[in-house]
Motif scaffolding. Structure first.
Motif, PDB file in Angstrom:
ATOM      1  N   SER A   1      38.445  43.663 109.348  1.00 42.24           N
ATOM      2  CA  SER A   1      37.826  44.985 109.522  1.00 42.24           C
ATOM      3  C   SER A   1      37.541  45.248 110.989  1.00 42.24           C
ATOM      4  CB  SER A   1      36.511  45.066 108.729  1.00 42.24           C
ATOM      5  OG  SER A   1      36.732  44.918 107.344  1.00 42.24           O
TER       6      SER A   1
ATOM      7  N   ARG B   1      35.393  48.523 113.412  1.00 38.10           N
ATOM      8  CA  ARG B   1      34.706  49.800 113.418  1.00 38.10           C
ATOM      9  C   ARG B   1      34.910  50.469 114.771  1.00 38.10           C
ATOM     10  NH1 ARG B   1      28.281  51.181 112.699  1.00 38.10           N
ATOM     11  NH2 ARG B   1      28.231  50.328 114.825  1.00 38.10           N
TER      12      ARG B   1
ATOM     13  N   TYR C   1      40.664  62.221 104.387  1.00 36.03           N
ATOM     14  CA  TYR C   1      41.426  61.029 104.735  1.00 36.03           C
ATOM     15  C   TYR C   1      42.906  61.232 104.467  1.00 36.03           C
ATOM     16  CZ  TYR C   1      36.836  58.851 104.610  1.00 36.03           C
ATOM     17  OH  TYR C   1      35.515  58.541 104.848  1.00 36.03           O
TER      18      TYR C   1
ATOM     19  N   VAL D   1      45.257  55.732 104.288  1.00 35.27           N
ATOM     20  CA  VAL D   1      44.038  54.988 104.614  1.00 35.27           C
ATOM     21  C   VAL D   1      42.939  55.202 103.578  1.00 35.27           C
ATOM     22  CG1 VAL D   1      44.587  55.178 107.066  1.00 35.27           C
ATOM     23  CG2 VAL D   1      42.935  56.759 106.049  1.00 35.27           C
TER      24      VAL D   1
ATOM     25  N   TYR E   1      39.422  53.175 104.763  1.00 35.64           N
ATOM     26  CA  TYR E   1      38.724  53.683 105.935  1.00 35.64           C
ATOM     27  C   TYR E   1      37.563  54.574 105.494  1.00 35.64           C
ATOM     28  CZ  TYR E   1      42.669  52.461 109.073  1.00 35.64           C
ATOM     29  OH  TYR E   1      43.640  51.818 109.807  1.00 35.64           O
TER      30      TYR E   1
ATOM     31  N   LEU F   1      34.498  55.176 112.643  1.00 39.38           N
ATOM     32  CA  LEU F   1      35.603  54.992 111.704  1.00 39.38           C
ATOM     33  C   LEU F   1      35.598  53.525 111.306  1.00 39.38           C
ATOM     34  CD1 LEU F   1      38.001  56.369 110.274  1.00 39.38           C
ATOM     35  CD2 LEU F   1      39.457  55.474 112.126  1.00 39.38           C
ATOM     36  N   GLN F   2      35.106  53.254 110.122  1.00 36.15           N
ATOM     37  CA  GLN F   2      35.096  51.892 109.582  1.00 36.15           C
ATOM     38  C   GLN F   2      36.444  51.641 108.930  1.00 36.15           C
ATOM     39  OE1 GLN F   2      32.698  49.409 109.687  1.00 36.15           O
ATOM     40  NE2 GLN F   2      34.230  48.103 108.691  1.00 36.15           N
ATOM     41  N   MET F   3      37.128  50.627 109.397  1.00 31.57           N
ATOM     42  CA  MET F   3      38.467  50.323 108.895  1.00 31.57           C
ATOM     43  C   MET F   3      38.441  48.950 108.243  1.00 31.57           C
ATOM     44  SD  MET F   3      40.733  51.736 112.118  1.00 31.57           S
ATOM     45  CE  MET F   3      40.262  50.365 113.156  1.00 31.57           C
TER      46      MET F   3
ATOM     47  N   ASP G   1      48.783  49.561 110.369  1.00 29.60           N
ATOM     48  CA  ASP G   1      47.674  50.309 110.967  1.00 29.60           C
ATOM     49  C   ASP G   1      47.651  50.163 112.487  1.00 29.60           C
ATOM     50  OD1 ASP G   1      45.674  49.235 108.200  1.00 29.60           O
ATOM     51  OD2 ASP G   1      46.582  51.217 108.487  1.00 29.60           O
TER      52      ASP G   1
END
Length: 121
Positions: free
Chosen positions: A16, A18, A59, A63, A67, A80-82, A89
């Motif tokens: 992850s 952010r 979105y 994603v 996301y 943007l939390q991924m 990506d």
């Protein structure tokens, strides 16, 4: 309109990250803010967006579910939390003010430097 992205890096698939997008109070409260990305050799594409009041998020299908875009009113920052990142990506990620029209997000002309995200397999 100045927005400053940060938070990119090199991660492994499944990890992850952010990303942060810092804005002035005026921009933060008055404009929708969207995230776009440009992968190597590809056109820039829409990733996610949040309305100026923070009540609605949007979105890209690629994603959705991984996301999350959010706003922190105390920090004038959009995040943007991924999660569950994939090699596809990998891209430079940009935040920008944008408008929603005809079911598409239309970015303004004020692109920043972006922040690089690299996901290794």
């Amino acid at each position: 309109v100045e927005l400053v992205e940060s938070g990119g890096g090199l991660v492994q698939a499944g990890d992850s990250l952010r990303l942060s997008c810092a804005a002035s109070v005026h921009v933060f409260t008055s404009y929708n803010i969207a995230w776009f990305r440009r992968a190597p050799g590809k056109e820039r594409e829409f990733v996610a967006a949040i309305t100026s009041n923070g009540l609605r998020t949007y979105y890209a299908n690629s994603v959705k579910g991984r996301y999350t875009v959010s706003k922190d009113n105390n920090k004038n920052t959009v995040f943007l939390q991924m999660d569950d990142l994939k090699p596809e990506d990998t891209a430079v990620y940009y935040c920008i003010t944008a408008m929603y029209s005809a079911y598409s997000w239309i970015p303004s002309e004020s692109w920043g430097q972006g922040t690089q995200v690299v996901v290794s397999s």
